[in-house]
Design a protein around this motif. Sequence first.
Motif, mmCIF file in Angstrom:
data_model
loop_
_atom_site.group_PDB
_atom_site.id
_atom_site.type_symbol
_atom_site.label_atom_id
_atom_site.label_comp_id
_atom_site.label_asym_id
_atom_site.label_seq_id
_atom_site.Cartn_x
_atom_site.Cartn_y
_atom_site.Cartn_z
ATOM 1 N N THR A 17 0.794 -1.113 0.078
ATOM 2 C CA THR A 17 0.154 0.134 -0.022
ATOM 3 C C THR A 17 0.839 1.318 0.017
ATOM 4 O OG1 THR A 17 -0.024 0.005 2.348
ATOM 5 C CG2 THR A 17 -2.093 -1.034 1.176
ATOM 6 N N GLY A 18 2.193 1.108 0.004
ATOM 7 C CA GLY A 18 3.001 2.233 0.226
ATOM 8 C C GLY A 18 4.623 1.867 0.235
ATOM 9 N N ILE A 19 5.204 2.986 0.759
ATOM 10 C CA ILE A 19 6.691 2.832 1.013
ATOM 11 C C ILE A 19 7.120 3.102 2.245
ATOM 12 C CG2 ILE A 19 8.879 3.382 0.216
ATOM 13 C CD1 ILE A 19 7.837 4.196 -2.493
ATOM 14 N N ASP A 20 7.945 2.205 3.128
ATOM 15 C CA ASP A 20 8.330 2.575 4.313
ATOM 16 C C ASP A 20 9.551 3.126 4.335
ATOM 17 O OD1 ASP A 20 5.845 2.036 5.395
ATOM 18 O OD2 ASP A 20 6.445 -0.116 6.156
ATOM 19 N N ALA A 21 10.085 3.922 4.986
ATOM 20 C CA ALA A 21 11.831 4.231 5.111
ATOM 21 C C ALA A 21 12.223 4.293 6.404
ATOM 22 C CB ALA A 21 12.096 5.366 4.332
ATOM 23 N N ASP A 22 12.961 3.532 6.848
ATOM 24 C CA ASP A 22 13.324 3.401 8.344
ATOM 25 C C ASP A 22 15.017 3.793 8.358
ATOM 26 O OD1 ASP A 22 10.772 2.506 9.313
ATOM 27 O OD2 ASP A 22 11.078 0.808 8.561
ATOM 28 N N VAL A 23 15.391 4.174 9.497
ATOM 29 C CA VAL A 23 16.654 4.546 9.558
ATOM 30 C C VAL A 23 16.973 3.898 10.998
ATOM 31 C CG1 VAL A 23 18.805 6.422 10.052
ATOM 32 C CG2 VAL A 23 16.873 6.794 8.370
ATOM 33 N N TYR A 24 17.999 3.190 10.854
ATOM 34 C CA TYR A 24 18.287 2.204 12.090
ATOM 35 C C TYR A 24 19.715 2.685 12.784
ATOM 36 C CZ TYR A 24 14.773 -0.965 10.671
ATOM 37 O OH TYR A 24 13.481 -1.396 10.489
ATOM 38 N N ASP A 25 20.024 2.822 13.852
ATOM 39 C CA ASP A 25 21.396 2.863 14.556
ATOM 40 C C ASP A 25 22.205 1.687 14.655
ATOM 41 O OD1 ASP A 25 20.402 1.831 16.840
ATOM 42 O OD2 ASP A 25 20.060 3.540 17.947
ATOM 43 N N ASP A 39 -1.915 5.995 -2.246
ATOM 44 C CA ASP A 39 -3.239 6.615 -2.543
ATOM 45 C C ASP A 39 -2.890 8.064 -2.425
ATOM 46 O OD1 ASP A 39 -4.437 4.102 -2.997
ATOM 47 O OD2 ASP A 39 -5.539 4.203 -1.048
ATOM 48 N N ASP A 40 -2.087 8.484 -1.480
ATOM 49 C CA ASP A 40 -1.872 10.030 -1.458
ATOM 50 C C ASP A 40 -1.225 10.594 -2.822
ATOM 51 O OD1 ASP A 40 -2.771 9.725 1.062
ATOM 52 O OD2 ASP A 40 -0.988 10.004 1.992
ATOM 53 N N TYR A 69 11.239 13.008 2.122
ATOM 54 C CA TYR A 69 11.079 12.460 0.871
ATOM 55 C C TYR A 69 10.249 13.396 -0.110
ATOM 56 C CZ TYR A 69 6.146 11.596 1.455
ATOM 57 O OH TYR A 69 4.600 11.710 1.594
ATOM 58 N N GLU A 70 10.337 13.456 -1.325
ATOM 59 C CA GLU A 70 9.814 14.114 -2.343
ATOM 60 C C GLU A 70 9.350 13.264 -3.600
ATOM 61 O OE1 GLU A 70 13.378 16.534 -4.280
ATOM 62 O OE2 GLU A 70 12.667 17.416 -2.488
ATOM 63 N N ARG A 71 8.332 13.698 -4.193
ATOM 64 C CA ARG A 71 7.799 13.015 -5.425
ATOM 65 C C ARG A 71 7.785 13.916 -6.536
ATOM 66 N NH1 ARG A 71 6.192 8.738 -8.000
ATOM 67 N NH2 ARG A 71 4.647 9.166 -9.314
#
Length: 100
Positions: A17-25, A39-40, A69-71
């Motif tokens: 349903t979308g994209i997840d972006a995660d930053v881990y240490d 959908d957005d 993020y940008e589209r």
Amino acid sequence: MSMETFRLEVHESDGSTGIDADVYDRDNLIRTSARVAYDDHGLESVGDGTQSRIVRETTADVTTLDLQYERDDAGFAFRLLGDRDELLSVRVEDETWGLE
């Protein structure tokens, strides 16, 4: 502060349903994240979901992190900022990820 390694993971969310972006240490704790709903942006996933993971690492001495993020017409750009300076940039192309 001292140098620390951060890992940015960009992947399709569960259910496509979308994209997840995660930053881990270095302790595998999420430090910041961003979520994009297809959908957005008038998109839907028509791919098989196998192409949808990008992982990048960077090392920096920073006190703050920000994931933006940008589209544009052909995809999304995710930028990891540390103390307002760009540390990493990852591009997700609609065609490669099977988005229409």
